[in-house]
Design a protein around this motif. Structure first.
Motif, PDB file in Angstrom:
ATOM      1  N   MET A   1     -13.499 -19.930   8.688  1.00 18.52           N
ATOM      2  CA  MET A   1     -13.780 -18.521   9.013  1.00 18.52           C
ATOM      3  C   MET A   1     -12.834 -17.597   8.246  1.00 18.52           C
ATOM      4  SD  MET A   1     -13.067 -16.691  12.680  1.00 18.52           S
ATOM      5  CE  MET A   1     -13.722 -17.992  13.689  1.00 18.52           C
ATOM      6  N   THR A   3     -11.249 -13.846   8.050  1.00 18.67           N
ATOM      7  CA  THR A   3     -11.030 -12.716   8.943  1.00 18.67           C
ATOM      8  C   THR A   3     -11.208 -11.412   8.168  1.00 18.67           C
ATOM      9  OG1 THR A   3      -9.503 -14.037  10.235  1.00 18.67           O
ATOM     10  CG2 THR A   3      -9.341 -11.650  10.493  1.00 18.67           C
ATOM     11  N   ILE A  19     -19.222 -10.009  19.413  1.00 17.91           N
ATOM     12  CA  ILE A  19     -18.225 -11.096  19.457  1.00 17.91           C
ATOM     13  C   ILE A  19     -17.705 -11.278  20.887  1.00 17.91           C
ATOM     14  CG2 ILE A  19     -15.923 -11.804  18.671  1.00 17.91           C
ATOM     15  CD1 ILE A  19     -16.570 -10.252  16.019  1.00 17.91           C
ATOM     16  N   GLU A 164     -12.613 -13.438  13.935  1.00 19.95           N
ATOM     17  CA  GLU A 164     -13.590 -12.892  12.987  1.00 19.95           C
ATOM     18  C   GLU A 164     -13.177 -11.543  12.424  1.00 19.95           C
ATOM     19  OE1 GLU A 164     -17.875 -12.764  13.766  1.00 19.95           O
ATOM     20  OE2 GLU A 164     -17.510 -14.415  15.168  1.00 19.95           O
TER      21      GLU A 164
END
Ligand code: TXA
Ligand code: MG
Length: 330
Positions: A1, A3, A19, A164
């Motif tokens: 992932m 960011t 989210i 995220e």
């Protein structure tokens, strides 16, 4: 992932909501430090926040709400002095601990029967909390025990790949975490000092105690017993009166090839002879606002930070000293 750092707008808020609704965590700005927020009604989401930070699971989280949120659905008793304090200082850097009515999930308070509530004044925090209209459990958005983040980039350097998005609200103006105040007794009691000082609380509530952890005693605020706010390089801490000893240490270190920096306020900086100085500024507010940024700058450029405490110790400096001792003390 990967960011992403995003400005706070309709798009990023929608994304943040998705989210949070899916049980994830979002980093957001406040007027003190950045927080890492999750839905306080979702036990799994809150447990995930502990995992992302590597936080010990007996150190409870603060629940953040927007200014129009009705907290009477979360806590049972709100004493008169707490209502007066809320009127005087909220939204702002004051967290109040009440008896919980058990609606928030158990992971938030780590099994305690109390709940810490905070209404941040930062415009971006208010937008985020209003958009979600949920109580958001949020510790500071750093890896556990590291220096708290006061910019989106600080959050990124700690949590890249683990979350995220980071909502970017610029540099936090306050710079040290909120005052935590126990409001479950007959008079308020400070558990963690901060920008809302004891004097400010006394002025409104009439009186205010201060909780000091005694050797061997179980901590009332579990965060007290942990090492905190520490930069990754070596550190030393001297009092203002010991500043010539600090400079001696600095000179010796530099002569031995150690890349040492002095961390001190402007007054001390002007009274010593040293080239490599991380200057915290002049007033208590400036020093609080710059402390974590300078500690993070120090760990990037120095092998050793030699901190000299400011001479002034009252008011806001109490909170600063508490952080400085935890970050640089032995
Ligand atoms: O300014 C702040 O307070 C920031 C921003 C993000 O809002 N948050 C923050 O959270 O500093 P954290 O998790 O780093 O520190 C929370 C402190 C800890 O010392 C914890 O022990 C205490 O609040 N705390 C939380 N819930 C408590 C409770 N129910 N009773 C006593 N202390 C509590
Ligand atoms: Mg923290």
């Amino acid at each position: 992932m990967r960011t992403e750092i995003l400005p706070i707008d309709e798009n990023s808020l929608r994304r943040a909501k998705r989210i949070i609704d899916d049980g994830g965590a979002v980093a957001f700005p406040t007027e003190t430090v950045y927080g890492l927020g999750a839905n306080a009604f979702d036990n799994k989401a809150v447990e995930n926040v502990f995992a992302i930070k590597g936080r010990p699971n007996d150190n409870p989280l603060i629940v953040h709400v927007h200014k129009d949120y009705d907290i009477s659905e979360l806590v049972t008793e709100v004493p008169e002095y707490a209502k007066a304090l809320a009127k005087a200082y909220l939204p702002g850097p004051l967290t109040m601990v009440f008896k919980s009515c058990g609606k928030v999930c158990p992971a938030v308070s780590c099994g305690l029967d109390t709940l810490a509530i905070r209404v941040p004044s930062h415009e971006g925090a208010q937008k985020f909390l209003k958009f979600l209209n949920l109580p958001i459990a949020a510790p500071s958005a750093n890896v556990s025990k590291h220096v708290s983040p006061v910019t989106a980039e600080h959050v990124y350097s700690d949590l890249d790949g683990r979350i995220e998005i980071i909502l970017d609200g610029g540099k936090c103006s306050g710079g040290i975490e909120s005052t935590v105040l126990d409001c479950t007794g007959d008079e308020p009691q400070i558990l963690r000092s901060g920008l809302i000082t004891r004097e400010m609380i006394e002025k409104v509530a009439g009186s205010c105690g201060e909780y000091v952890l005694k050797e061997g005693e179980k901590a009332r605020s579990p965060g007290m017993k942990y090492k905190h706010y520490s930069p990754s390089c070596q550190t030393m801490l001297f009092s203002f009166q010991e500043r010539s000893k600090a400079v001696e240490e600095y000179d010796n270190s530099r002569n031995n090839g150690v890349n040492a920096y002095i961390l001190c306020d402007d007054k001390t900086a002007k009274s010593i002879n040293a080239d490599k100085v991380l200057n915290l500024g002049k007033t208590g507010e400036q020093i609080a606002s710059n402390l974590y940024e300078k500690l993070r700058e120090g760990e990037r450029c120095a092998e050793l930070i030699i901190a000299i405490a400011p001479e002034e110790q009252a008011g806001v400096m109490k909170g600063v000293m508490n952080r400085l001792i935890k970050a640089c003390g032995n």
